[in-house]
Design an enzyme around this catalytic site. Structure first.
Site, PDB file in Angstrom:
ATOM      1  CB  CYS A  87      31.652 -27.600  -0.851  1.00  0.00           C
ATOM      2  SG  CYS A  87      32.513 -28.293  -1.736  1.00  0.00           S
ATOM      3  CG  HIS A 196      34.226 -24.348   1.751  1.00  0.00           C
ATOM      4  ND1 HIS A 196      33.665 -25.485   2.433  1.00  0.00           N
ATOM      5  CD2 HIS A 196      34.562 -24.997   0.466  1.00  0.00           C
ATOM      6  CE1 HIS A 196      33.882 -26.569   1.505  1.00  0.00           C
ATOM      7  NE2 HIS A 196      34.148 -26.152   0.344  1.00  0.00           N
ATOM      8  CD  GLU A 198      32.750 -24.056   5.524  1.00  0.00           C
ATOM      9  OE1 GLU A 198      32.223 -23.258   4.658  1.00  0.00           O
ATOM     10  OE2 GLU A 198      33.099 -25.132   5.106  1.00  0.00           O
TER      11      GLU A 198
END
Lengths: 234, 83
Positions: A87, A196, A198
């Site tokens: 991002c 994302h 994560e």
């Protein structure tokens, strides 16, 4: 040996804790790195996490690019160290010219937050080797400036060299050229993407999956890919 | 103190989502007749002392390296503003 993966925090970074947690869940040691530091603390890889570094003032990533630690990250990346930009980290990688192109405001102008399906287009990078080429994964997407743009020459070059790492599937959520969600450098050690990984590493806290709600962990293989590569070379 | 004004605009071939939003808002307040709106950025660099060639060169360098991203934007002007 335990791999050491650094996670850089800039003023305005939001997802550094989640990125560090993902690193630990994947089996490596997470090393916090500060934007004002000139040391990479002997890490083996670096994650540039998401958020709004310097408030996204000027352009996303434009000011973070000149943070002292970025000189070290660029040197290390050029030397082959695995670097993942997520991002805002992806935006930063383009501003610092480790990856081509740029991100502008989403074509529909709205901030968007959703579980997004991606297709893995290149499963040979340092951050994607534990996926299969063509595999579809679901990870969260949340951004306002997520529309990937580059000139046609650059886009043709990326396609021709297999450097489109991820493409949006089903719906292009921001108007990105050729549905591009993430790209890699020629060597495959630097990868940047808007969604994302994560946020999809632990059952109970990820996207909904076919098994049950919030069970999706499709993002974990980013980190296990990097660790496997590091341990193979150790 | 003299001021150097730097104007940065999105490249013509890059769609300008913000300009488009402004453009579609104008008719809502009764303002018609504009075919297109594009939105850019204006920077004012205040100079302590005289604007020499060196100072202008530094402003141009700032415009190219930090104030704009050549992938998506053009620096359309770097000019001293008359006081």
């Amino acid at each position: 040996m335990t791999a050491r993966i650094g996670v850089v925090t800039f003023p305005g970074t939001l997802d550094d804790r989640d990125a560090a947690r993902a690193v630990r869940l994947a089996g490596a040691e997470a090393v916090p790195l500060w934007h004002g530091s000139e040391s990479l603390e002997d890490v083996d890889a670096v994650v540039l996490p998401g958020g709004f570094s310097y408030g996204d003032y000027l352009r996303a990533g434009a000011i973070a690019r000149f943070a002292p630690i970025m000189d070290k990250v660029v040197d290390a990346a050029n030397g082959g160290m695995p670097v993942l930009g997520i991002c805002n980290g992806f935006q930063l990688l383009t501003e610092v010219h480790l990856l081509p192109g740029s991100m502008i405001k989403n074509d529909h102008l709205h901030f968007i937050c959703r579980d997004q399906t991606l297709r893995v287009e290149n499963a040979e990078t340092n951050w994607t080797s534990e996926y299969r080429e063509g595999e579809q994964i679901v990870i969260p997407l949340k951004n306002q400036d997520g529309q990937y743009v580059a000139d046609d020459y650059t886009l043709d070059q990326l396609e021709g060299e297999g450097r489109v790492a991820f493409r949006y599937v089903g719906w292009n959520p921001n108007g990105s050229r050729r549905d591009i969600a993430g790209i890699t450098n020629e060597r495959g050690n630097v990868v940047g993407l808007m969604p994302h990984p994560e946020h999809a590493v632990e059952p109970g806290f990820g996207p909904d999956s076919v098994e049950s709600g919030r069970a999706g962990t499709d993002g974990l293989a980013f980190f296990t890919s990097a660790i496997k590569g590091l341990l193979a070379h150790a | 103190m003299p001021t150097i004004v730097v104007d940065v605009m999105p490249k013509p071939e890059i769609l300008d989502p913000q300009g488009k939003a402004v453009s579609s808002a104008l008719p809502r307040i009764g303002i018609e007749g504009f075919a297109q709106v594009r939105q850019g950025k204006r920077f004012e660099l205040t100079v302590e002392g005289e604007v020499t060639e060196e100072v202008l060169a530094a402003a141009r360098k700032a415009a190219e390296t930090l104030l704009s991203n050549p992938v998506i934007e053009d620096v359309v002007s770097v000019a001293v503003e008359e006081v």
